[in-house]
Design an enzyme around this catalytic site. Structure first.
Site, PDB file in Angstrom:
ATOM      1  N   THR A   1       0.843  -1.188   0.000  1.00 34.50           N
ATOM      2  CA  THR A   1       0.000   0.000   0.000  1.00 34.50           C
ATOM      3  C   THR A   1       0.885   1.246   0.000  1.00 34.50           C
ATOM      4  O   THR A   1       2.059   1.169   0.375  1.00 34.50           O
ATOM      5  CB  THR A   1      -0.967  -0.006   1.200  1.00 34.50           C
ATOM      6  OG1 THR A   1      -0.201  -0.090   2.398  1.00 34.50           O
ATOM      7  CG2 THR A   1      -1.940  -1.184   1.112  1.00 34.50           C
TER       8      THR A   1
ATOM      9  N   THR B   1       1.549   4.432   1.584  1.00 31.20           N
ATOM     10  CA  THR B   1       2.374   4.946   2.688  1.00 31.20           C
ATOM     11  C   THR B   1       3.273   3.857   3.243  1.00 31.20           C
ATOM     12  O   THR B   1       4.438   4.107   3.580  1.00 31.20           O
ATOM     13  CB  THR B   1       1.485   5.541   3.801  1.00 31.20           C
ATOM     14  OG1 THR B   1       0.704   6.604   3.243  1.00 31.20           O
ATOM     15  CG2 THR B   1       2.324   6.081   4.950  1.00 31.20           C
ATOM     16  N   CYS B   2       2.772   2.652   3.309  1.00 30.42           N
ATOM     17  CA  CYS B   2       3.557   1.530   3.848  1.00 30.42           C
ATOM     18  C   CYS B   2       4.788   1.269   2.981  1.00 30.42           C
ATOM     19  O   CYS B   2       5.878   0.999   3.499  1.00 30.42           O
ATOM     20  CB  CYS B   2       2.689   0.277   3.930  1.00 30.42           C
ATOM     21  SG  CYS B   2       1.165   0.505   4.880  1.00 30.42           S
ATOM     22  N   SER B   3       4.616   1.345   1.661  1.00 31.39           N
ATOM     23  CA  SER B   3       5.703   1.034   0.731  1.00 31.39           C
ATOM     24  C   SER B   3       6.618   2.217   0.438  1.00 31.39           C
ATOM     25  O   SER B   3       7.782   2.023   0.112  1.00 31.39           O
ATOM     26  CB  SER B   3       5.119   0.540  -0.603  1.00 31.39           C
ATOM     27  OG  SER B   3       4.523  -0.722  -0.437  1.00 31.39           O
TER      28      SER B   3
ATOM     29  N   LEU C   1       7.919   1.117   5.756  1.00 31.00           N
ATOM     30  CA  LEU C   1       8.932   0.061   5.669  1.00 31.00           C
ATOM     31  C   LEU C   1      10.284   0.609   5.216  1.00 31.00           C
ATOM     32  O   LEU C   1      11.315   0.257   5.818  1.00 31.00           O
ATOM     33  CB  LEU C   1       8.456  -1.072   4.754  1.00 31.00           C
ATOM     34  CG  LEU C   1       9.428  -2.241   4.559  1.00 31.00           C
ATOM     35  CD1 LEU C   1       9.856  -2.873   5.874  1.00 31.00           C
ATOM     36  CD2 LEU C   1       8.810  -3.282   3.625  1.00 31.00           C
TER      37      LEU C   1
END
EC number: 1.11.1.27
Length: 159
Positions: free
Chosen positions: A45, A47-49, A53
């Site tokens: 997703t 923001t996560c990517s 992370l």
């Protein structure tokens, strides 16, 4: 009830891939160790990517220099977590953990309903630091935010 600082992490089984799919229980994951566990609503997703992370990948050695293990958790399957880790060039040692049915997230009281987005039950965005399975720091993001669960923020609290 949401977990809080001073609480022992609940027992649950998570999955990861090391050669093949393996189960790891939370007592084994945390016993006798210092661990930063951060959770994301979903692998791949935005923001996560793009931010969450990658920050932990960038600062991984700083955590290791402090004797702290790092683990990423999402309500995804272990194959997705492995593929996401590979696409993000996750260093060996940064654990990509799958809570496929969201059992651990529910036990923490940190689940969110993402059904409106077709994603079902997911993890709230958070970061925690535990020593020997006891929560010492816990930062939970407000909906739609990314600030307090970042690698940089967690490192600033551990200084």
């Amino acid at each position: 009830m949401t977990i809080k600082v001073g609480d022992r992490l609940p027992e649950a089984k998570l999955q990861w891939i090391r050669g093949g799919v393996e189960m790891i229980d939370t007592p084994t994951l945390f016993a006798g160790k210092k661990v930063v566990l951060f959770a994301v609503p979903g692998a791949f997703t935005p923001t996560c990517s793009e931010r969450h992370l990658p920050g932990f990948v960038e600062h991984f050695d700083e955590f290791r220099d402090k004797g702290i293990e790092v683990a990423c958790l999402a309500v995804n399957d272990p194959f997705v977590m492995q593929a996401w880790g590979q696409s993000q060039h996750v260093p060996e040692g940064l654990k990509m953990l799958a809570d496929g049915n969201g059992e651990f997230i529910r036990a923490l009281g940190l689940e969110m309903d993402a059904s409106a987005y077709g994603m079902g039950t997911r993890a709230k965005r958070f970061a925690l630091y535990a020593e020997d399975g006891v929560v010492k720091l816990l930062d939970i993001e407000a909906p739609g935010e990314f600030r307090v669960s970042s690698a940089e923020h967690v490192l600033s609290q551990l200084a």
